[in-house]
Design an enzyme around this catalytic site. Structure first.
Site, PDB file in Angstrom:
ATOM      1  N   THR A  58      -3.899  -9.491   0.583  1.00 41.28           N
ATOM      2  CA  THR A  58      -2.536  -9.124   0.959  1.00 41.28           C
ATOM      3  C   THR A  58      -2.075  -7.875   0.219  1.00 41.28           C
ATOM      4  O   THR A  58      -2.643  -7.486  -0.809  1.00 41.28           O
ATOM      5  CB  THR A  58      -1.531 -10.236   0.604  1.00 41.28           C
ATOM      6  OG1 THR A  58      -1.390 -10.305  -0.832  1.00 41.28           O
ATOM      7  CG2 THR A  58      -1.956 -11.569   1.152  1.00 41.28           C
ATOM      8  N   ASP A  59      -1.018  -7.264   0.717  1.00 42.44           N
ATOM      9  CA  ASP A  59      -0.294  -6.264  -0.055  1.00 42.44           C
ATOM     10  C   ASP A  59       0.565  -7.026  -1.070  1.00 42.44           C
ATOM     11  O   ASP A  59       0.770  -8.242  -0.959  1.00 42.44           O
ATOM     12  CB  ASP A  59       0.570  -5.401   0.857  1.00 42.44           C
ATOM     13  CG  ASP A  59       0.761  -3.991   0.307  1.00 42.44           C
ATOM     14  OD1 ASP A  59       0.649  -3.814  -0.922  1.00 42.44           O
ATOM     15  OD2 ASP A  59       1.025  -3.067   1.107  1.00 42.44           O
ATOM     16  N   CYS A  60       1.056  -6.305  -2.054  1.00 43.69           N
ATOM     17  CA  CYS A  60       1.777  -6.942  -3.154  1.00 43.69           C
ATOM     18  C   CYS A  60       3.068  -7.597  -2.664  1.00 43.69           C
ATOM     19  O   CYS A  60       3.912  -6.944  -2.043  1.00 43.69           O
ATOM     20  CB  CYS A  60       2.095  -5.895  -4.215  1.00 43.69           C
ATOM     21  SG  CYS A  60       2.849  -6.577  -5.687  1.00 43.69           S
TER      22      CYS A  60
END
Length: 784
Positions: free
Chosen positions: A293-295
């Site tokens: 995932t992105d942050c």
């Protein structure tokens, strides 16, 4: 010997053996990626690992670390408290040694780093931003850069990078435009494949290879209103044909990892979009790598998208949709074990994610070589070869937009006094772009530095000490400088000094534009003297970069007013734009004698720009993004549908500078294109050839561009689409034949059934110097 420790076994055998030995807590831990800079403390050069991190390792709870070597205001890591290249490698070794020695199964940690245009760590080489890299149209040179970035990153222990960015830009008001290659999927696809090849090398377990992570999957550059992470309104057919195309090319090139975007498409967040993550990516494309995932993306499902009731629900949705690792690790670390214990998560789903994490670690050779040679960093990171590569890339990506009356190139002997004016003339951080670590001032060559060096000379190689280039400039009255104003703000206190300088000069070089420089605590400049001015007031000129979206594309602050005042003096006015998105300023387009679009050219940008201004190099950059006359024209990307309309009441739809555009100091002549045959079936190929002649007095490079138009089709199509290009260098009078092979790959589109199709009928094949300046020939496709 345990099977998973036996390197003679296959990756699959080693993964299954190790997985069979792991507890639920250890499995969940492999999917967690805390922030790496929070794992250690530095006190007067002494590095100690934090107790929280140690306990997490001992419980088997750390599979990866994000940004261990990242330095910027977010991490709080500065030049003063940060790690040198060698110290960074030593810290990564310390982290790995603790993980191997103190976790039950001795599993090494996956170190993930940001490397969009150079490793985002202290001492790393800072290359131009991707928008400039795309403007080089030099795929081989970009691949060389990726090899260099991989070498520097792996030398410090980084094993995976969160690049390349493959978003197709549809609205340049978006602050992350600078991180992208442009608006065309084919061009991005070519650079995507080169990036994967360059970063990952021949084998991932080598000391010059890192795993590439493709981002942001997908549609991130098409957000509503150009607002970061906003909703995307796009049908599946267009998605397959445009935004997914570069990702498919990168997957075919062997990309090891992929990152879903924050945005939603038609109501479904990409983080939990099973049609994207499973049906298309894994089943249709055969991707078997890691999905991270992105942050904060999982948290966003419950607090932002509001498609999950709480953190548990969000975590379950994510892992069941195909997410293998969470950047930041907060949600997975908190909920996955509990979900298994409560019967909400099947062990098989957890195991599948763990398999992909472990497989990547084995492929990277981390079990055999978890440590790096810290002494090697001195010869690898920031090497002279990499510095020269940064300079070459910057020079090839700068675009000459205007050159009225051959105002450029300037002559070092006949130009007279030069005034270098503008907020970007001597502000080092303003030319580096976002996702850049703090840099020593001596490492960055500004435009003022480059011009001074060009006219006064630079000390020779004897002045290079400990890998840091020390430049000494002779004070000359020939070069005058004034910042004039800031990027933002309405202060005109610098106008008076700028006007004085301009009056005394024969030629004025105005270095204007934008800034993605985050606040590193250096303060700002005295507008009257140009001196650095650090005070209690923290000035931030950032008007581009992640999270900095704009309503307009005009110059911020009072920059335009300063230019208009200087113009009244009647001097030759050369404009250099340093910026992260297109600038739409009709007055400048009409009144400047010459305009160079330099984007953010990196640490060697000043030298590259000076080389171009004074004719030591010939501009060869070409636009990869259309520049509108007015922000109200958006969207103006070149490959819109034929039905997009003709004009507004106030203005037509044509951009000021079209896709593929760029001037040179020489001229090129194109012959009429020829085909080996004027008809073919969908399973055959023909070859198009065209002769290019340098008809000017200087050597130069031309970007030969091939566009294809499908004249009649069942589904609506763009008027033209880029399908091939070739950058060639020609001496004066030299002629070269350029050949392009045409087949199904170039002629197909996504049909009614969402599958690629080549329809019988007429196609126009356009060859030329930009999308609006082409010669064409007709090709007939017959039934097979």
């Amino acid at each position: 010997m345990m099977i998973y420790k036996d390197k003679s076994k296959t990756v699959a055998e080693r993964v299954e053996d190790l997985l069979s030995l792991m507890t639920t807590e250890e499995k969940a831990g492999q999917l967690v990626q805390p922030f790496g800079w929070q794992t250690y403390t530095q006190d007067q050069g002494n590095i100690t690992l934090n107790e929280t991190f140690k306990r997490q390792v001992e419980k088997g709870g750390v599979g990866s670390l994000y940004g261990t070597l990242r330095a910027d205001p977010w991490t709080g890591v500065t030049l003063e408290n940060g790690l040198s290249a060698k110290a960074g490698a030593e810290v990564v070794n310390l982290i790995q040694r603790y993980a191997v020695d103190h976790s039950r199964l001795g599993i090494p940690i996956l170190i993930g780093e940001e490397c969009s245009h150079g490793h985002m760590a202290i001492d790393g080489t800072v290359y131009p931003v991707p928008l400039l890299l795309g403007s080089t149209w030099n795929v081989e040179l970009y691949q060389d850069m990726c090899r260099a970035v991989a070498l520097e990153t792996r030398a410090q222990g980084g094993a995976v990078t969160y690049s390349p960015v493959l978003d197709v830009v549809r609205d340049p008001r978006w602050g992350r435009t600078e991180e992208c290659f442009g608006e065309d999927p084919y061009l991005i696809g070519e650079l995507a494949a080169a990036s994967v090849t360059g970063l990952q090398g021949e084998h991932l377990d080598r000391e010059d290879a890192v795993a590439a992570t493709l981002k942001h999957f997908v549609g991130y550059g098409s957000s509503e209103g150009g607002r970061n992470a906003g909703p995307v309104h796009m049908g599946l057919r267009e998605l397959l044909e445009v935004d997914l195309y570069p990702f498919r090319k990168a997957v075919e090139a062997g990309a090891a990892s992929i990152m879903p975007a924050y945005n939603e498409i038609d109501g479904t967040p990409c983080t939990v979009n099973t049609e994207l993550l499973d049906t298309i990516l894994r089943q249709e494309w055969g991707f078997d790598g890691l999905i991270i995932t992105d942050c904060g993306a999982i948290d966003m499902l419950a607090s932002g998208h509001d498609v999950a009731a709480d953190g548990m629900d969000a975590s379950l949705q994510a892992i069941q949709a195909g997410i293998d690792m969470e950047m930041s690790g907060v949600m997975f670390g908190r909920y996955l074990v509990q979900a298994v214990e409560e019967g909400k998560l099947e062990m098989g789903v957890l195991d599948q994610a763990v398999r992909r994490v472990l497989a990547l670690k084995f492929r990277l050779g981390l079990f055999e070589r978890p440590y790096v040679d810290a002494e090697r960093t001195a010869e690898v990171i920031g090497s002279e070869q990499h510095i020269q590569l940064a300079r070459q890339l910057a020079a090839e990506g700068v675009v000459l937009l205007k050159n009225e009356g051959s105002a450029l190139p300037l002559s070092t002997a006949e130009t007279g006094r030069i005034a270098v004016i503008g907020p970007n003339a001597d502000q080092a951080y303003n030319q580096l772009g976002d996702y850049t670590s703090p840099q020593p001032r001596s490492k960055v060559v500004t435009v003022l530095d480059g011009i001074r060096s060009k006219l006064a000379g630079t000390q020779n190689d004897d002045d290079v000490e400990k890998g840091v280039k020390v430049q000494v400039y002779a004070e000359q009255e020939q070069i005058l400088y004034a910042p004039g104003c800031r990027i933002k703000g309405d202060s005109k206190e610098g106008f008076e000094r700028a006007m004085e300088v301009a009056r005394e000069a024969d030629t004025v070089i105005l270095v204007m534009g934008g800034s993605s420089a985050r606040d590193f605590g250096e303060g700002t400049i005295d507008l009257r003297t140009g001196a650095s001015n650090v005070s209690e007031y923290s000035w931030n000129d950032m008007e581009c970069g992640e999270g900095i979206d704009r309503m307009t594309l005009g110059l911020a602050g009072v920059q335009l007013e300063l230019m208009q005042e200087i113009y009244k003096l009647g001097k030759t006015m050369i404009v250099v734009y340093i910026n992260g998105r297109p600038i739409a300023e009709p007055w400048v387009d009409e009144h400047a004698d010459a305009i160079l679009e330099a984007w953010y050219p990196g640490q060697e940008g000043g030298h590259a720009i000076a080389d171009l201004l004074f004719g030591d190099l010939n501009p060869s950059g070409r636009l990869t993004i259309s520049i509108p006359k007015h922000v109200g024209q958006l969207p103006v990307y070149y490959n819109g549908k034929r039905s997009r309309g003709k004009r507004y009441l106030e203005e037509d739809l044509e951009p000021r500078y079209v896709f593929g555009y760029g001037l040179s100091y020489t001229t090129f002549e194109y012959s009429k294109p020829k085909l080996t045959r004027t008809s073919m079936t969908s399973i055959e190929h023909v070859t198009l050839t065209v002769e290019i002649t340098n008809t000017g007095q200087r050597s130069g490079a031309e970007v030969v561009q091939l566009y294809i138009a499908d004249i009649v089709s069942q589904m609506t199509r763009p008027a033209k689409e880029l399908k091939a290009f070739s950058k060639i260098r020609l001496e004066p009078g030299e002629t070269r034949t350029v050949a392009f092979q045409i087949g199904a790959e170039q002629l197909q589109y996504i049909g009614r059934d969402l599958k690629p199709v080549v329809e019988p009928g007429q196609f126009h094949l356009h060859v030329g110097r930009n999308v609006n300046d082409t010669e064409w020939i007709e090709l007939t496709v017959e039934e097979a």
